[in-house]
Scaffold this motif. Structure first.
Motif, short mmCIF file in Angstrom:
data_model
loop_
_atom_site.label_atom_id
_atom_site.label_comp_id
_atom_site.label_asym_id
_atom_site.label_seq_id
_atom_site.Cartn_x
_atom_site.Cartn_y
_atom_site.Cartn_z
N UNK A 45 0.71 -1.01 0.45
CA UNK A 45 -0.25 0.33 0.30
C UNK A 45 0.69 1.09 0.41
N UNK A 46 1.64 1.00 0.26
CA UNK A 46 2.69 2.61 -0.13
C UNK A 46 4.73 1.77 -0.04
N UNK A 47 4.68 1.43 -0.94
CA UNK A 47 6.60 0.86 -1.28
C UNK A 47 7.61 2.63 -1.31
N UNK A 48 8.79 2.12 -1.17
CA UNK A 48 9.91 2.49 -1.33
C UNK A 48 10.42 3.07 -2.82
N UNK A 50 11.55 15.13 -1.76
CA UNK A 50 10.72 14.04 -3.40
C UNK A 50 9.26 14.57 -3.49
N UNK A 51 9.23 15.04 -4.76
CA UNK A 51 8.06 15.41 -5.14
C UNK A 51 7.05 14.60 -5.52
N UNK A 52 7.16 13.02 -5.75
CA UNK A 52 6.21 11.99 -5.58
C UNK A 52 6.83 11.29 -4.74
N UNK A 53 6.25 10.36 -3.65
CA UNK A 53 6.84 9.07 -3.10
C UNK A 53 5.51 8.42 -2.48
N UNK A 54 6.32 6.29 -2.05
CA UNK A 54 5.36 6.01 -1.88
C UNK A 54 4.29 5.53 -2.06
N UNK A 71 -8.65 3.10 -1.08
CA UNK A 71 -9.68 1.97 0.64
C UNK A 71 -8.22 1.83 1.24
N UNK A 72 -7.28 1.08 0.55
CA UNK A 72 -6.38 0.42 1.66
C UNK A 72 -5.63 1.75 2.26
#
Length: 289
Positions: A140-143, A152-156, A236-237
């Motif tokens: 649901x949220x990777x590195x 970071x501009x976008x992440x996870x 949802x996750x």
């Protein structure tokens, strides 16, 4: 000279457009370079995906093959599935249609208002099912990030497979990011051995999100049904929305429900029939049959 004409139907789902050809009575004789030539918007007819209809098997009404504009094959396309269900419904008068793809069967329902719901199945959420290049217990949220490591501009991103791999980044403002620039970099990131569709998402409220999508092998798109499903699942996750929500894409809204009873994702949206025509012989191989 080609040995026969190949008729096609041009359709779209929220601007996500398709060339749909009927191969149920015999092979088309088209190879990936031919499909790429037909799909080219500058020198061909132009489309986001090229769809070939084959005889149904395993109880399905039709088998749908999905080709990207570069001629490569895709496993799922929710917007195209709705269009194909509409075609089959017009042919048979049936309201319940089963469409099979290389990713599995997609039961579809044609509603009285002309919209179509597709059961896109259950998302695959394990790292090796998506697939990812390295193991993550929580997808649901990777590195993974875009920009400097300390800012970071976008992440996870959340990641999921809805017949094809998806990475979903949540952000405060989807219009603040140049998806045309970062999309191809992320699509081809080493983390995604089969490449990935890239979405950036802005949560409006518990039942509504806005999104933009860079589609694998196709680029920026007005709408992507499987991406909308992955977005709904990811939201949802992350406990950002309810299980039933509207995903508004540049081409318009799709209703997504991640059903709690069986874990399947139901996508509902409109279809549009643009026109019918023949593929020009100049775009076909001499041996097309």
């Amino acid at each position: 000279m080609t040995t026969r004409d190949i008729a096609f139907r041009k359709m779209n789902g929220l601007g996500n457009d398709f060339i749909i050809v009927d191969a149920r009575t015999g092979p088309l004789g088209l190879m990936p370079p031919d499909i790429a030539r037909i799909a080219n918007r500058e020198t061909g007819i132009g489309c986001d995906q090229f769809i070939a209809l084959l005889p149904g098997k395993n109880g399905a009404d039709v088998f749908m093959r999905i080709f990207n504009p570069d001629g490569s094959e895709a496993g799922a396309c929710g917007n195209a599935t709705r269009c194909v269900a509409d075609i089959l419904g017009s042919e048979t008068g049936k309201r319940d249609i089963v469409i099979e793809t290389i990713a599995g069967q997609l039961p579809s329902v044609i509603h009285a208002d002309g919209t179509v719901s597709v059961d896109m199945g259950a998302p695959r959420l394990k790292w090796d099912e998506i697939p990812l290049a390295e193991e993550f217990h929580d997808t649901s949220g990777i590195e993974l990030q875009v920009g400097p490591i300390d800012a970071p501009v976008l992440h996870s991103p959340a990641v999921a497979n809805m017949g094809n791999p998806h990475a979903v980044f949540f952000t405060a403002d989807i219009d603040a990011h140049d998806l045309a620039a970062i999309g191809p970099v992320l699509e081809n990131h080493p983390m995604f051995p089969e490449r990935a569709n890239i979405s950036i998402v802005q949560v409006i409220d518990r039942t509504h999100v806005r999104a933009r999508v860079w589609e694998r092998s196709a680029g920026l798109t007005l709408a992507c049904g499987s991406a909308a499903c992955a977005i709904g699942v990811s939201a949802v996750r992350r406990r950002m929305t309810e299980r039933k929500l509207t995903v508004t894409l540049p081409g318009g809204p799709l209703l997504i429900e991640w059903r709690e009873s069986d874990g399947h994702v139901i996508m509902t949206g409109p279809v549009t029939h643009d026109y019918d025509a023949l593929i020009p012989h100049t775009l076909l191989p001499e041996t097309a049959a």
